[in-house]
Design an enzyme around this catalytic site. Sequence first.
Site, PDB file in Angstrom:
ATOM      1  N   LYS A 221       0.824  -1.212   0.000  1.00  0.00           N
ATOM      2  CA  LYS A 221       0.000   0.000   0.000  1.00  0.00           C
ATOM      3  C   LYS A 221       0.860   1.264   0.000  1.00  0.00           C
ATOM      4  CE  LYS A 221      -4.371  -1.749   1.711  1.00  0.00           C
ATOM      5  NZ  LYS A 221      -5.388  -1.761   2.784  1.00  0.00           N
ATOM      6  N   ARG A 255      -3.597 -10.086   4.993  1.00  0.00           N
ATOM      7  CA  ARG A 255      -4.162 -10.110   3.636  1.00  0.00           C
ATOM      8  C   ARG A 255      -3.071  -9.598   2.695  1.00  0.00           C
ATOM      9  NH1 ARG A 255      -6.827  -6.599   0.136  1.00  0.00           N
ATOM     10  NH2 ARG A 255      -8.451  -7.577  -1.160  1.00  0.00           N
TER      11      ARG A 255
END
Length: 274
Positions: A221, A255
């Site tokens: 991210k 995740r």
Amino acid sequence: MTLNCKQTLIDLSTPKIMGILNVTPDSFYDGGQYKDEDAILQQVENMLTNGATFIDVGAYSSRPNADFVTEVEELNRLTPIIKLLVKQFPEIIISVDTFRSEVAKQAVKHGAALINDISAGELDKLMLDTIAKLQVPYIMMHMRGTPQTMQQQTDYRDLINDILFYFSEKIQKARQLGINDLIIDPGFGFAKTTEQNFELLEKLKLFNILDLPILAGVSRKSMIYKSLQTTAKEALNGTTALHMVALQNGAKLLRVHDVKEAVECVKLYNLLKD
């Protein structure tokens, strides 16, 4: 802590890995990579072989300013993939990344075992009732607004307390409806600045007060690649570093895009823990 996934009990005393399968053209890292059956099956086989417990399938990109996708289009993307994976890998545990109750219902009907909702029911008022009827594990994430508006909603009185309050309300409602298996995801990157994301990671242990499994989704991210002044493609090392921090601060699920590296991270964490 355990999760009941289609009559299989998943023990979370050892953290587990959720591999990401985006079947969208516009996801921030792997958008458009998995367009045909062969590519999808090869990627899922790799993730399962490398140690993923769950495969999280998403057909609607939740990156900032993502394009709107209709419910029909989401189902058209998703349903054939679930059928294909269940047929090819009968033991697979599929999570479906959706905030729509009808998509959740159809996904479970075709073989999905859990639902991963970025809005914790905020974007579809029927979602919690639907999960209660389906009786599947439910991942509730913290977000404000929608993927299109969330980055304009980063003002908090007290970041951690505000998110804890959000979850306490959601958990109470879910329990009242009879939802048994809940997972919380603090929502790294969703309605949070880079600084807020790092504060959240640093204080992740505080969410253990909720006595529920914590899912951490930091893989590749912008909090990583912008901090390192690089790109999502070059963010694996930074991702692994933050995965270890998340594990040390109580995360029970990671995740991830890169399953092999995340599984290795859990193995090393377990040695530290012992």
